[in-house]
Design an enzyme around this catalytic site. Structure first.
Site, PDB file in Angstrom:
ATOM      1  N   HIS A  68     -43.444  45.628  61.498  1.00 22.18           N
ATOM      2  CA  HIS A  68     -42.559  44.779  62.311  1.00 22.18           C
ATOM      3  C   HIS A  68     -43.177  43.405  62.556  1.00 22.18           C
ATOM      4  CE1 HIS A  68     -45.139  47.158  64.995  1.00 22.18           C
ATOM      5  NE2 HIS A  68     -45.070  46.177  65.856  1.00 22.18           N
ATOM      6  N   SER A 116     -42.161  52.208  59.069  1.00 26.49           N
ATOM      7  CA  SER A 116     -42.281  53.508  59.712  1.00 26.49           C
ATOM      8  C   SER A 116     -43.755  53.633  60.058  1.00 26.49           C
ATOM      9  CB  SER A 116     -41.845  54.628  58.769  1.00 26.49           C
ATOM     10  OG  SER A 116     -42.004  55.876  59.421  1.00 26.49           O
ATOM     11  N   HIS A 253     -40.918  43.082  73.449  1.00 28.66           N
ATOM     12  CA  HIS A 253     -41.128  43.598  72.092  1.00 28.66           C
ATOM     13  C   HIS A 253     -39.864  43.393  71.263  1.00 28.66           C
ATOM     14  CE1 HIS A 253     -42.853  46.401  69.061  1.00 28.66           C
ATOM     15  NE2 HIS A 253     -41.581  46.657  68.820  1.00 28.66           N
ATOM     16  N   SER A 335     -51.699  78.425  43.974  1.00 30.48           N
ATOM     17  CA  SER A 335     -50.296  78.873  44.045  1.00 30.48           C
ATOM     18  C   SER A 335     -49.362  77.967  43.264  1.00 30.48           C
ATOM     19  CB  SER A 335     -49.828  78.920  45.499  1.00 30.48           C
ATOM     20  OG  SER A 335     -50.344  80.049  46.158  1.00 30.48           O
ATOM     21  N   GLU A 356     -49.859  67.404  54.184  1.00 30.89           N
ATOM     22  CA  GLU A 356     -48.832  67.013  53.222  1.00 30.89           C
ATOM     23  C   GLU A 356     -48.457  65.540  53.321  1.00 30.89           C
ATOM     24  OE1 GLU A 356     -48.633  69.637  55.272  1.00 30.89           O
ATOM     25  OE2 GLU A 356     -48.913  71.301  53.872  1.00 30.89           O
ATOM     26  N   PHE A 381     -43.042  72.991  52.322  1.00 29.34           N
ATOM     27  CA  PHE A 381     -43.953  72.143  53.082  1.00 29.34           C
ATOM     28  C   PHE A 381     -43.824  70.665  52.710  1.00 29.34           C
ATOM     29  CE2 PHE A 381     -46.446  76.292  53.018  1.00 29.34           C
ATOM     30  CZ  PHE A 381     -45.718  76.777  54.102  1.00 29.34           C
ATOM     31  N   HIS A 405     -42.554  77.849  44.989  1.00 21.21           N
ATOM     32  CA  HIS A 405     -42.110  78.871  45.930  1.00 21.21           C
ATOM     33  C   HIS A 405     -40.733  78.553  46.501  1.00 21.21           C
ATOM     34  CE1 HIS A 405     -46.291  79.737  45.377  1.00 21.21           C
ATOM     35  NE2 HIS A 405     -46.155  80.893  45.981  1.00 21.21           N
TER      36      HIS A 405
END
Lengths: 615, 615
Positions: A68, A116, A253, A335, A356, A381, A405
């Site tokens: 910003h 973000s 702000h 996995s 993640e 996930f 999965h």
């Protein structure tokens, strides 16, 4: 530049921030003003950057995590001669490159989209890893953060990762101006609170007065000479610094100054100081070599192999063919089967542990440095990193994400481990590609093609074994599909992908014996969909029955509609999808309970025939 | 129980974990065995819990954040007499309450679903906040974490929140068994690394040998007597503890023991020790009072007011009418307008700072304690908490999430701040309700109704002002819609929600003057959709044109299809949605650029008429 010149430059950055926001009628000048001295010293004394060659491999990287404060960034670009004053005043106007929050799609000097909060540092970690372990070029990654955003867990995932990886080519500058959007931050000016936290995560910490240009200069020098650790510079600042009536005041702000004209006067008026940013040393990129021909694994038709295994093997092969492919794991490489890649290409393999957001952010940072990253964890996930995926699309980052999965077919582990929302999540990402293969050869071909696409690419793999149904030479274009069964007498069309392809084929066999011929389409490309084939099936059979191991919203059923939203005729549609909350059960029991196994599909088709819904 | 009895109980928990996994043929016995001593001491000496009254307000709360160690939890339930041995051996079977990862939907003693790592502590923080600031009951919240999951940023968001809020009713036990799924954790047995981190976040830290029951007992006592700070107990343990051949060995995560029979023998064989868990002191809940009649704000039809303002005002009114409503903010209360609630009900308002995972987790924790939470931030930033929302649905948690600043209509701030994927995300959540009001009265009515629904409820608000079009007495049932214009001559139907309702109405006026009458439906209930009204419109007008300030995938356009997936006839469908990547521009320019303003809608309708697509 002397200290006095630096302060003058900082005042110019403030003035230009105030002017840009005033011209726009919106924006964040007070958040820009607090960091102006930091920015001035960085530009004049420490950054190495060639504005004429933003792709120079030796350039330092600067990420404005507090996106910003874009007026400050654009004011700095102007001071460096990269923007004109006229363009500066187009800030936030339609068509301007100077957006409310910076993005690399608009400006070549922006590394990654921000806005973000809490994402700049994680992505910076990805770039610093690239510099240190892949490119081996001594550029520095600078990240300017706000203090508010240190509340984001992603910042501490990144801090942990950077400390552990000894990223001494990474410097974070925190503009501790005490005020967030709606009031004071949690720790206000308690720099010690932040210092303790970063030290605990093995960072070198420097505290400084963020408005004392000499102190700032010393802090940056200290960062540059610190080996074996990343450095954070905690700078105590005043929001709105330089204009007495707005300094350190709440409620200002994200608003232009109430009286821009007098503020500009108080800041010393409009100036045109130019700053000479130092050029980087010559450097060459290392990653572009491609070893040559891609040799994908070959299987016998009928062989049972999970698409996750096929993924791991194909990725390892792709890594051999292409020197620019890297793989990232979220501590589940055994996995997802990225362990195949790890064994063959350990130097291009990155363990991100169970984090993640950092997993995806690292991929974004590496993509920004020209690598072709494949980041993998359980499909379920990847929801953890949704906001990072969203921002990656805004950055235009070319990343490959692979979720294993998928669906209820995983069996006993239950719903927490089942990816049942991933297709919906990735379809809604702008410019994304969404793929869902059903056999090993298809998986390999799609994995290879993903490397060449733009934007966010997602591929979904399955846990259990499925038979190989395609030959090794078969092509699977993005946006295509495969008609696996068809006849002129087809009463309806089953549209499936992944595990449900095999269920649909079995259902079709069953129905055939009952005198109900049905068409079967393998819609491996969920986005974009194969409009031509779907429309052809609609015309010929009149009814499409979608079968998916996913929630009924946003997945394959909705994707099919993408072929029919131009106002033309729409076929009858039936969706078979996961409508209940699964518990634990075997894969077969799960598919049956969800109503997406062969028997359930056949039953649904039979019902449609009996009720006369289909011809 | 003596120390020796405690050790015997721990061995029984190990044996039963091994037996359950062996019977299931899957599961995580080694992860259970490392924490068995911790669990035995907790159950026998420190937990206060009435298994016959899981709703007892004075009960301690226990969260198994490492949800994969469910065999240990179920073994403990058996030892407490809550489960039979027969039921224990149904673990992971279809229909069993003993799922692979525990969920409160299956078992009354489970507080919240776990299995996505790093969520137990954040939710525990929500419960501890409830105990301390809302219920004011001295129960303790115990969270058992694995060491791997400390890599998740959400753990540090929660650590920050708990330290800052002085949650001395919260104890975290970390089972530091050194091994994650695919190998060693980042810090292995370096307890000091974890201790430094927690201390930096203002926690009291106790390090202990996790297999010495006396030391564990002392650690729990120390946690109970520590005032003003949460406590973390870092317990050094061995994965697979108790069976020499598997202790501390890699490659045995998530698998039954290779030789269960001899392991059980080594652990001392099958036992049936019973543990008497202490009952809690009498306590009464404080939150149930409702002050009475709900007085929603009233506006004049035609008045301009943003739905975010209407939300804030309605929430404040709802807080007056209901003593069980609480509000949570992600440091944007001045933008989401939850500040209205904060002013009137400061005791039920929770500032979570810029930490959206903690924001949603706090709501989940409070919902588990019987409160009706409304958590708000920008719609875009709720993507940050997607995995928490997914798990909330698995928990069956009743939470209200409100996302502001939806769509391109926010204007200059640009895409990073625009919620454009939120409808897709929330529609795919199991059992969710998705609402999108277009005016102030509608917003108020929907906000009030949300409190009474089950599951995850999402409402989307807009930044800019829109005119009030409904009277204060109008009803807006969930699953309903409003037909705002209709005639027998309608050539097509415009389906809109939120800001596009006003654009659609303006487009209809324009088209009317051109002799093209169109129907307009306000589809404020995006999930569930109003099938009857949509089907009626399809029958009467033959073509539905959806208009949404959202990506074209997964939002309103796909939601409309929910009314037509039973194999019946489907009308022609056209989707107007956001297909490009927006930059900065005014709200009006954004709507025009996206092709969802009145002029673009009218143009699309005109084209459909001209091309003869519609009647």
């Amino acid at each position: 530049m002397t200290s006095s010149d630096l302060s003058t430059l900082a005042q110019q950055l403030r003035v230009d921030s105030v002017r840009a926001a005033a011209a726009a009628g919106s924006g964040h000048p007070t958040s820009s003003m607090s960091a102006a001295d930091l920015m001035a010293v960085l530009m004049a004394r420490h950054l190495h950057y060639d504005f004429d060659r933003p792709d120079h491999p030796g350039n330092d990287r600067f990420i404005l995590s507090k996106g910003h404060a874009s007026p400050l960034l654009y004011a700095a670009y102007k001071a460096a001669g990269a923007l004109t004053d006229d363009e500066l005043l187009t800030f936030r106007k339609e068509g301007s490159r100077l957006q409310g929050h910076p993005t690399p799609r608009a400006l070549p000097w922006v590394e990654v989209a921000t806005g973000s909060l809490g994402q700049g540092l994680p992505v910076g970690v990805g770039m610093a890893l690239s510099g240190k372990r892949l490119e081996r070029i001594p550029y520095r990654v600078w990240v300017l953060c706000g203090d508010s955003e240190l509340a984001e867990g992603s910042v501490w995932e990144a801090a942990e990762h950077a400390g552990y990886e000894h990223l001494d080519n990474l410097t974070v500058i925190v503009d501790v101006n005490r005020l967030g959007q709606r009031g004071p931050t949690r720790h206000e000016w308690n720099l010690k609170a932040y210092a303790d936290r970063f030290k605990a995560f093995d960072w070198h910490v420097v505290e400084t007065d963020g408005h004392d240009v000499d102190a700032i200069d010393r802090a940056f020098q200290e960062a540059g000479s610190t080996a074996g650790q990343p450095t954070v510079i905690l700078a105590r600042t005043l929001k709105g610094r330089g204009v007495a009536s707005i300094e350190n005041r709440e409620g200002l702000h994200g608003k232009p100054l109430p009286d821009a004209e007098s503020a500009i006067e108080e800041l010393g008026g409009v100036r045109d100081v130019r700053v000479e940013v130092r050029k980087p040393a010559a450097a060459r990129t290392l990653h572009a070599e491609r070893a040559g021909h891609l040799e994908l694994p070959r299987h016998e038709v009928g062989e049972d192999i999970a698409t996750r295994d096929a993924y791991g093997q194909a990725l390892a092969a792709l890594g051999t063919a292409r020197g620019d492919v890297v793989a990232l794991d979220g501590e589940v490489g055994d996995s997802t089967r990225t362990e195949y890649f790890a064994k063959e290409h350990p130097d291009r393999y990155f363990e991100c542990y169970i984090a993640e957001q950092q997993l995806v952010a690292s991929a974004v940072g590496m993509a920004a440095r020209g690598w072709v990253p494949y980041a993998s964890t359980f499909a379920a996930f990847l929801t953890r990193a949704h906001d990072f995926v969203r921002m990656a699309a805004i950055s235009g980052a070319g990343i490959n994400l692979v979720g294993s999965h998928a669906g209820v077919a995983i069996g006993e582990d239950g719903p927490s481990q089942m990816g049942l929302e991933d297709l919906a999540m990735f379809r809604a990402v702008h410019g994304s590609t969404v793929l869902y293969p059903c056999d090993a050869h298809q998986t390999g071909r799609l994995i290879a093609q993903m490397a060449e696409l733009d934007g966010v690419r997602y591929l979904r793999t399955s846990r259990g074994n499925t038979p190989v149904i395609y030959g090794p030479g078969e092509e699977f274009p993005i946006g295509g599909s495969k008609v696996l069964r068809s006849s002129d007498a087809d009463r309806l069309t089953l549209v499936a992908a992944g595990v449900t392809v095999h269920e649909a084929l079995a259902a079709a066999e069953l129905l055939e014996t009952e005198g109900i011929p049905v068409r079967v389409i393998d819609l491996y490309s969920v986005k974009p969909v194969d409009r031509r084939t779907l429309r052809e099936a609609a015309t010929r059979t009149g009814c499409l029955v979608t079968v998916e191991d996913h929630r009924e919203e946003g997945g394959l059923g909705d994707a099919v509609l993408d072929a029919f939203t131009d106002g033309g005729p729409v076929p009858r549609l039936v969706r078979l999808a996961v409508r209940t909350m699964p518990g634990s059960a075997s894969p077969e029991e799960q598919l049956r309970a969800a109503g997406i196994d062969a028997q359930s599909i056949a039953a649904a088709a039979r019902l449609l025939v009996e009720e006369g819904v289909v011809r």
